[in-house]
Design a protein around this motif. Structure first.
Motif, PDB file in Angstrom:
ATOM      1  N   TYR A 215      48.291   0.809  68.695  1.00 21.15           N
ATOM      2  CA  TYR A 215      48.937   1.018  67.388  1.00 21.15           C
ATOM      3  C   TYR A 215      47.857   1.137  66.332  1.00 21.15           C
ATOM      4  N   VAL A 239      46.622  -2.576  66.570  1.00 20.84           N
ATOM      5  CA  VAL A 239      47.014  -3.559  67.576  1.00 20.84           C
ATOM      6  C   VAL A 239      46.411  -3.143  68.908  1.00 20.84           C
ATOM      7  N   TYR A 277      48.465  -9.298  72.508  1.00 18.53           N
ATOM      8  CA  TYR A 277      48.570  -8.208  71.544  1.00 18.53           C
ATOM      9  C   TYR A 277      47.884  -8.660  70.254  1.00 18.53           C
ATOM     10  N   LEU A 279      46.210  -8.254  66.636  1.00 15.52           N
ATOM     11  CA  LEU A 279      46.353  -7.505  65.388  1.00 15.52           C
ATOM     12  C   LEU A 279      45.052  -7.579  64.593  1.00 15.52           C
ATOM     13  N   PHE A 326      56.938  -6.357  66.101  1.00 14.18           N
ATOM     14  CA  PHE A 326      56.231  -5.582  67.120  1.00 14.18           C
ATOM     15  C   PHE A 326      56.687  -6.006  68.517  1.00 14.18           C
ATOM     16  N   GLN A 329      59.965  -4.442  69.183  1.00 15.94           N
ATOM     17  CA  GLN A 329      59.861  -3.012  69.454  1.00 15.94           C
ATOM     18  C   GLN A 329      59.444  -2.758  70.898  1.00 15.94           C
ATOM     19  N   VAL A 430      57.093  -1.817  61.308  1.00 15.69           N
ATOM     20  CA  VAL A 430      56.412  -1.183  62.434  1.00 15.69           C
ATOM     21  C   VAL A 430      56.760   0.304  62.419  1.00 15.69           C
ATOM     22  N   LEU A 435      52.954   3.940  67.244  1.00 18.75           N
ATOM     23  CA  LEU A 435      52.956   3.121  68.458  1.00 18.75           C
ATOM     24  C   LEU A 435      52.877   4.016  69.682  1.00 18.75           C
TER      25      LEU A 435
END
Length: 448
Positions: A215, A239, A277, A279, A326, A329, A430, A435
């Motif tokens: 991302y 990300v 994940y 960030l 996130f 998603q 997001v 993504l």
């Protein structure tokens, strides 16, 4: 820096100040319960002495736990901050021990607290399990609480920030005995000396997390010179998906750092079964790690998030809610609803309740006609149990003739939306166009 809790108590009275002055010449044993003037608000709080040490000047210091506050506010104090042990003992004995349960409600001494304590080992850092009522767990739980009750590392220098730590973290010696650690914001390696960190940075080539960048948000729009807005735009964010098995050292360093700010997780070094994940804020110097969440690769309990943290120096920017969104998603792309692993920390519970409330209200605002809990779950990828809990808190779930139904009056929903949509600080959405991710595995309910 740690944010203090608001105290209902006032500062010391003139009589209490005399007691504090008299106590400066006293000594206190481990386990002593008295009152202490807290640095975070200057008020007296019931406190317990957990450990004793001698400072560089040869004076005794006492590590105190404020019994009506979270552990992250514990601190080292001198005797002149403590009332004599016999002061207001009757009041202290009546003070309940407070905790924040998974629902976010304060719970006092009794059965609920006991259950929460029994769950602490279940939510070990990435080692899920189930505790029964057996006494076999009393020993390990007590041992863990004893070992972690006193913070070891007090301060972390991280990039341009310096952060007071909140909790104990099992860094290896001799790092665990340092008052201050220096942590590289790119590799997350830790050092005892600033000079060593600078040498590391001079040789560092990859100024980003390992793994795949999945991302990247576009740069914020240029500000209009004629605009009167004082809002500060967040920098571009990225990300990375990091495999705990392929990048073990990095993930272990991430866990050690996060444990300084998370009490409800017990750190283990087995990071292989998890994806992280991570960030980052992006600028010309590289990718600055601001937070992360972890997720079990093959979870059978519908957990889409195991552990989540935004570092204190990057909080109040909307990053925590962004990480939660996130995770959901990713659940959308997997094709199955998910929820956070329990128990939640106090700050985590607040963030999740805010996210769940916003999502449920958003669906109800667009609804025309009847809608079921399953309909909301299909649109939000939230677990039905989380939806029901949210509806109950909003008083939008009614019981009639043996069954529950959603009583979503449009005017009531709009009023709730007006209240909640602006609550909880900043929201970062997001952007699905940014993504680029596909599930690693397929299974029931997942797209092939």
């Amino acid at each position: 820096m740690a944010h203090g809790q608001k105290s209902s108590g006032a500062g010391p009275s003139s009589a209490q100040r005399k007691d504090l002055a008299a106590a400066g010449a006293l000594e206190f044993a481990v386990g002593t319960k008295t009152q202490c003037t807290a640095a975070f608000d200057g008020a007296l709080h019931p406190a317990e002495v957990l450990e004793i040490r001698t400072d560089a000047a040869g004076k005794k210091q006492y590590y105190v736990h404020f019994m009506d506050c979270d552990k992250r506010l514990d601190e080292w104090v001198h005797a002149d901050k403590l009332l004599p042990p016999n002061s207001n003992i009757s009041r202290l004995e009546s003070v309940p021990s407070l905790a924040l349960g998974c629902s976010g409600e304060l719970q006092a001494d009794g059965q609920k607290i006991t259950r929460r304590l029994k769950r602490r080992l279940e939510d070990t850092h990435h080692v899920p399990g189930h505790l029964d009522d057996s006494k076999d767990h009393a020993g390990p739980e007590k041992e863990h609480a004893e070992r972690t009750k006193v913070k070891n590392v007090q301060v972390v220098e991280y990039g341009r920030y310096e952060m007071d730590t909140w909790y104990y973290s099992p860094y290896p010696e001799p790092y665990a005995s340092c008052h201050k650690l220096y942590v590289c914001e790119y590799s997350l390696k830790y050092f005892r000396k600033k000079a060593t960190l600078l040498r590391h940075l001079a040789k560092l080539e990859a100024r980003h997390p390992p793994g795949d960048e999945i991302y990247r948000s576009p740069p914020p729009p240029a500000s209009n010179p004629g605009s009167s807005s004082n809002a500060v735009a967040n920098p571009p964010i990225a990300v990375f998906e990091v495999d705990g098995k392929a990048n073990k050292v990095y993930c272990q360093n991430l866990c050690l750092l996060s444990k300084l700010f998370l009490d409800h997780k017990t750190l283990y070094y087995d990071v292989d079964p998890f994806l992280f994940y991570v960030l980052c804020e992006v600028d010309a110097d590289g990718y600055h790690t601001v937070g992360y969440f972890s997720k079990e690769k093959n979870c059978q309990d519908n957990y889409n998030l195991a552990c989540i943290l935004t570092l204190p120096c990057y909080q109040r920017k909307g990053y925590g809610k962004f990480l939660i969104a996130f995770a959901y998603q990713l659940s959308h792309l997997e094709g199955r609803p998910g929820t956070a692993e329990r128990p939640l920390s106090d700050l985590g519970a607040v963030s999740f309740r805010s996210y769940w409330t916003r999502q449920v209200l958003d669906v109800l605002r667009d609804c025309r006609g009847d809608i079921s809990v399953q309909d909301i779950s299909d649109r939000t990828m939230m677990m039905p149990s989380d939806i029901i809990e949210t509806l109950k808190q909003l008083n939008l779930l009614q019981y009639w003739k043996g069954s529950h139904y959603i009583a979503a009056n449009p005017k009531v929903v709009e009023e709730y939306w007006r209240i909640y949509s602006g609550a909880g600080g900043r929201w970062l959405e997001v952007d699905l166009k940014c993504l680029h991710w596909q599930p690693l595995t397929t299974g029931p309910g997942r797209p092939k």
